[in-house]
Design an enzyme around this catalytic site. Structure first.
Site, PDB file in Angstrom:
ATOM      1  N   HIS A 490       0.818  -1.222   0.000  1.00 28.55           N
ATOM      2  CA  HIS A 490       0.000   0.000   0.000  1.00 28.55           C
ATOM      3  C   HIS A 490       0.852   1.273   0.000  1.00 28.55           C
ATOM      4  CE1 HIS A 490      -3.271  -2.535   2.280  1.00 28.55           C
ATOM      5  NE2 HIS A 490      -3.276  -2.767   0.976  1.00 28.55           N
TER       6      HIS A 490
HETATM    7  C1  LIG Z   1      -0.279  -7.516  -4.419  1.00 28.59           C
HETATM    8  C2  LIG Z   1      -1.172  -6.372  -4.008  1.00 28.59           C
HETATM    9  C3  LIG Z   1      -2.253  -6.621  -3.171  1.00 28.59           C
HETATM   10  C4  LIG Z   1      -3.083  -5.572  -2.781  1.00 28.59           C
HETATM   11  N1  LIG Z   1      -4.237  -5.839  -2.115  1.00 28.59           N
HETATM   12  C5  LIG Z   1      -5.159  -4.861  -1.938  1.00 28.59           C
HETATM   13  C6  LIG Z   1      -6.458  -5.163  -1.447  1.00 28.59           C
HETATM   14  O1  LIG Z   1      -6.800  -6.304  -1.189  1.00 28.59           O
HETATM   15  N2  LIG Z   1      -7.334  -4.125  -1.295  1.00 28.59           N
HETATM   16  C7  LIG Z   1      -6.995  -2.828  -1.582  1.00 28.59           C
HETATM   17  O2  LIG Z   1      -7.822  -1.941  -1.378  1.00 28.59           O
HETATM   18  N3  LIG Z   1      -5.765  -2.526  -2.045  1.00 28.59           N
HETATM   19  C8  LIG Z   1      -4.856  -3.510  -2.275  1.00 28.59           C
HETATM   20  N4  LIG Z   1      -3.652  -3.217  -2.833  1.00 28.59           N
HETATM   21  C9  LIG Z   1      -3.304  -1.806  -3.075  1.00 28.59           C
HETATM   22  C10 LIG Z   1      -4.044  -1.166  -4.258  1.00 28.59           C
HETATM   23  O3  LIG Z   1      -4.231  -2.100  -5.292  1.00 28.59           O
HETATM   24  C11 LIG Z   1      -3.238   0.049  -4.718  1.00 28.59           C
HETATM   25  O4  LIG Z   1      -3.119   0.973  -3.648  1.00 28.59           O
HETATM   26  C12 LIG Z   1      -3.871   0.781  -5.885  1.00 28.59           C
HETATM   27  O5  LIG Z   1      -4.180  -0.113  -6.919  1.00 28.59           O
HETATM   28  C13 LIG Z   1      -2.907   1.867  -6.379  1.00 28.59           C
HETATM   29  O6  LIG Z   1      -3.499   2.563  -7.425  1.00 28.59           O
HETATM   30  P1  LIG Z   1      -2.676   3.617  -8.291  1.00 28.59           P
HETATM   31  O7  LIG Z   1      -3.612   4.132  -9.308  1.00 28.59           O
HETATM   32  O8  LIG Z   1      -2.005   4.577  -7.383  1.00 28.59           O
HETATM   33  O9  LIG Z   1      -1.496   2.776  -8.960  1.00 28.59           O
HETATM   34  P2  LIG Z   1      -1.559   1.477  -9.870  1.00 28.59           P
HETATM   35  O10 LIG Z   1      -2.896   0.831  -9.807  1.00 28.59           O
HETATM   36  O11 LIG Z   1      -0.382   0.650  -9.492  1.00 28.59           O
HETATM   37  O12 LIG Z   1      -1.407   2.042 -11.349  1.00 28.59           O
HETATM   38  C14 LIG Z   1      -0.235   2.607 -11.878  1.00 28.59           C
HETATM   39  C15 LIG Z   1      -0.201   2.253 -13.371  1.00 28.59           C
HETATM   40  O13 LIG Z   1       0.765   3.069 -14.002  1.00 28.59           O
HETATM   41  C16 LIG Z   1       1.511   2.284 -14.904  1.00 28.59           C
HETATM   42  N5  LIG Z   1       2.793   2.965 -15.101  1.00 28.59           N
HETATM   43  C17 LIG Z   1       3.769   3.169 -14.191  1.00 28.59           C
HETATM   44  N6  LIG Z   1       4.787   3.851 -14.734  1.00 28.59           N
HETATM   45  C18 LIG Z   1       4.436   4.097 -16.031  1.00 28.59           C
HETATM   46  C19 LIG Z   1       5.079   4.772 -17.092  1.00 28.59           C
HETATM   47  N7  LIG Z   1       6.282   5.338 -16.947  1.00 28.59           N
HETATM   48  N8  LIG Z   1       4.442   4.830 -18.292  1.00 28.59           N
HETATM   49  C20 LIG Z   1       3.215   4.266 -18.458  1.00 28.59           C
HETATM   50  N9  LIG Z   1       2.574   3.600 -17.477  1.00 28.59           N
HETATM   51  C21 LIG Z   1       3.176   3.535 -16.267  1.00 28.59           C
HETATM   52  C22 LIG Z   1       1.602   0.942 -14.207  1.00 28.59           C
HETATM   53  O14 LIG Z   1       1.947  -0.098 -15.090  1.00 28.59           O
HETATM   54  C23 LIG Z   1       0.218   0.810 -13.619  1.00 28.59           C
HETATM   55  O15 LIG Z   1      -0.686   0.213 -14.508  1.00 28.59           O
HETATM   56  C24 LIG Z   1      -2.781  -4.237  -3.210  1.00 28.59           C
HETATM   57  C25 LIG Z   1      -1.687  -3.991  -4.052  1.00 28.59           C
HETATM   58  C26 LIG Z   1      -0.892  -5.049  -4.465  1.00 28.59           C
HETATM   59  C27 LIG Z   1       0.274  -4.771  -5.380  1.00 28.59           C
END
Ligand SMILES: Cc1cc2nc3c(=O)[nH]c(=O)nc-3n(C[C@H](O)[C@H](O)[C@H](O)COP(=O)(O)OP(=O)(O)OC[C@H]3O[C@@H](n4cnc5c(N)ncnc54)[C@H](O)[C@@H]3O)c2cc1C
Length: 553
Positions: A490
């Site tokens: 997280h």
């Molecule tokens: C294994 C795991 C289990 C989890 N379990 C839970 C759970 O049960 N419940 C819950 O609420 N949360 C859970 N989480 C946390 C939650 O999923 C994350 O906090 C949330 O998805 C983050 O969202 P975000 O939009 O910040 O980033 P992300 O969803 O990680 O999205 C970032 C995106 O940007 C892309 N990206 C990065 N750099 C670049 C670039 N330079 N160019 C183009 N694309 C790029 C990545 O590939 C990715 O697709 C978990 C996370 C993980 C990894």
């Protein structure tokens, strides 16, 4: 236009050949959204629905893979091409151990590899945001956002929404050991929770899940796929953003790598960074936006001084207790043949059974000290051995559970390793550097051991394997904790929101301080980590950003 202007950006990115140079003539769009993860899918959908041209760039491949769909297999995606597979630097408070930090690298981002627990954080977490000078983020502002997003299988109520894009369901086949855990927690004196979202989450119950009919329901499912019919939405996978382009204090576009080609984008309305808590700060730094001393050290031209970029990294430290089970009916080997065939068939036909399990089925929110005003621990119970992120599987049956500390005081940082945009960032989490984090997790071990002695769970547990009955003294327990602690996936805080540019990266409307045309909307903007799993809170952030950008709030 394209090519007539010199590259107005942060010096030569250097490093890997093929990432240099101005690139092909610019693609024009209104909005460029970086990252099709939890936040990016929602934002791209909302802006394109409002008639804007949106270019959504995702570095990873499509999410068409059975381990994305089938809930119980999420950990099988770790260390594959759909995981960025980051590792921390050697951690000073963990004897130099490096922590594994998986991140989704596919459509849906981390919501395509996560454990699907639906949680919103505690109301006080949101009120704290407002108290930090961020109007519009108090619980009373955010509850309607959660309700509007939600399609809860239980229907609408004061706490929940129905008919929204984000499907939330109860587990379809809760395991009897998960029910035994909840029952034991209640007998040990914790309140029973039918709903973790009706006021404070404190107590024990089964988690609700971001699933639809027993299948993962990621951000790509909820928001992106329905939006692909919008004529203005252009989605590119395998498109890795390298850095941003600036003209003075105006962010005008970006460069990305597609195959071996560097391409340019001219974003006429602006750029939305949704690359997550490790890569949004990395992209800012690569673009010359950050702490000047740090940028100069990496040979990058300083375009805009913002010292908080990459600082204040937080995550929930968590430690698991592992037990040998007195039953062979755990999920420890459910993905092995021949049983896996039956489970797979049952899932395909009925969407029930072990394959529909999110593994972390049951939960308990508790207080590490009785004198605290609210819960600060979140236990996850798995009716399976879940050790070393699922990589280590014992030859016997077991169960795992343990707590995450919801209010960690330790803070880490994300730095550039070099000016090469294809190098992973240098991530130091400083896990367990603060004594309060250690105290809280030691308290969680006491609570966890008490539950293991309580019926009906006690009868199903044969032997405590980890920490093991011989580890009792505080100093031994602390040594064990430092050798076993992990982070709960997280990460937040590295582009934090706040009114003051000296201490924050984005303002309370998620605009990067001091720049025009640049927003950050993802997990990185939380100044303090929410007290629970972070996917739904990130969706609330993205929904809020969309409202403000579109002028509808
Ligand atoms: C294994 C795991 C289990 C989890 N379990 C839970 C759970 O049960 N419940 C819950 O609420 N949360 C859970 N989480 C946390 C939650 O999923 C994350 O906090 C949330 O998805 C983050 O969202 P975000 O939009 O910040 O980033 P992300 O969803 O990680 O999205 C970032 C995106 O940007 C892309 N990206 C990065 N750099 C670049 C670039 N330079 N160019 C183009 N694309 C790029 C990545 O590939 C990715 O697709 C978990 C996370 C993980 C990894």
């Amino acid at each position: 236009m394209a090519g007539s202007r010199g590259r107005a950006q942060a010096g030569d990115p250097g490093g890997t050949p093929g990432t240099r140079g101005p690139g092909t003539p610019a693609v024009r769009t209104d909005w460029a959204v970086v990252g099709a993860g939890s936040a990016g899918c929602l934002l791209a959908a909302r802006l394109s629905a409002a008639g804007h041209r949106v270019l959504l760039l995702e570095a990873g491949p499509s999410d068409r893979h059975p381990c994305v769909r089938i809930p119980a297999l999420f950990h099988r995606l770790f260390r594959t091409r759909r995981d960025w597979e980051f590792w921390s630097e050697p951690e000073p408070a963990l004897g130099g151990r490096r922590l594994f930090l998986p991140r989704g690298r596919t459509l849906g981002g981390s919501s395509s590899i996560n454990a699907m627990v639906y949680a919103r954080g505690r109301p006080s977490d949101w009120d704290d945001l407002a108290a930090r000078g961020c109007p519009g983020w108090a619980w009373e502002d955010i509850l309607p956002v959660f309700r509007a997003l939600e399609d809860n299988a239980r229907g609408a109520s004061a706490w929940h929404g129905a008919g929204g894009p984000l499907r939330v369901e109860d587990p379809r086949s809760p395991h009897f050991l998960s029910l035994a855990f909840v029952e034991a927690a209640c007998r040990a004196g914790h309140p029973r929770r039918e709903d973790f979202h009706a006021g404070s989450p404190e107590g024990a119950g089964l988690f609700q899940l971001t699933q639809r009919r027993g299948r993962r329901w990621s951000s790509a499912d909820a928001f992106l796929r329905p939006a692909l019919r919008h004529p203005g939405l252009d989605l590119r996978t395998g498109a890795r953003v390298l850095d941003l382009e600036l003209e003075g204090d105006h962010v005008t576009g970006l460069r990305f790598l597609e195959g071996a080609q560097v391409r340019r984008v001219r974003a006429e309305a602006g750029v939305l960074l949704c690359a997550g808590a490790f890569q949004s700060p990395q992209l800012l730094l690569l673009s010359g936006i950050g702490d000047p001393a740090q940028l100069e050290e990496r040979g990058l031209r300083v375009r805009h001084a913002l010292p908080a970029v990459g600082r204040h990294l937080q995550d929930h430290p968590a430690v698991g207790l592992h037990f040998r089970a007195a039953t062979r009916r755990t999920l420890t080997h459910a993905d092995r043949l021949p049983g896996a065939l039956l489970h797979g068939l049952r899932w395909l036909l009925l969407r029930t059974g072990p394959a529909a399990s999110n593994v972390a089925e049951a939960g308990l929110y508790a207080r590490s000290r009785a004198d605290l005003p609210e819960c600060d621990l979140e236990f996850h119970f798995a009716p399976a051995m879940y050790e070393e992120h699922g990589f280590r599987r014992p030859p016997f049956h077991g169960v795992s559970y343990g707590a995450a500390f919801l209010k960690p005081r330790s803070e880490g940082r994300v730095l550039l390793r070099s000016a090469d945009p294809l190098e992973p960032p240098a991530i130091l989490t400083n896990t367990l550097q603060h004594p309060e984090d250690v105290e809280a997790l030691l308290a969680s071990v006491r609570i966890g051991r008490e539950l293991a002695q309580t019926e009906p769970l006690a009868s199903f547990l044969e032997e405590e394997l980890d920490p093991g009955p011989e580890v009792q003294e505080p100093s031994e327990l602390e040594g064990w904790l430092r050798s076993r602690v992990e982070l709960l996936y997280h990460p937040v805080g590295t582009c934090r929101m706040g009114p003051d540019p000296a201490g924050a990266v984005v303002d309370p409307r998620l605009r990067v301080h001091g720049l025009q045309g640049l927003y950050v909307a993802d997990a990185s903007i939380f100044p303090r980590i929410p007290g629970g799993n972070t996917h739904a809170p990130v969706l609330a952030v993205a929904a809020r950003a969309a409202e403000w950008i579109l002028g509808s709030a």
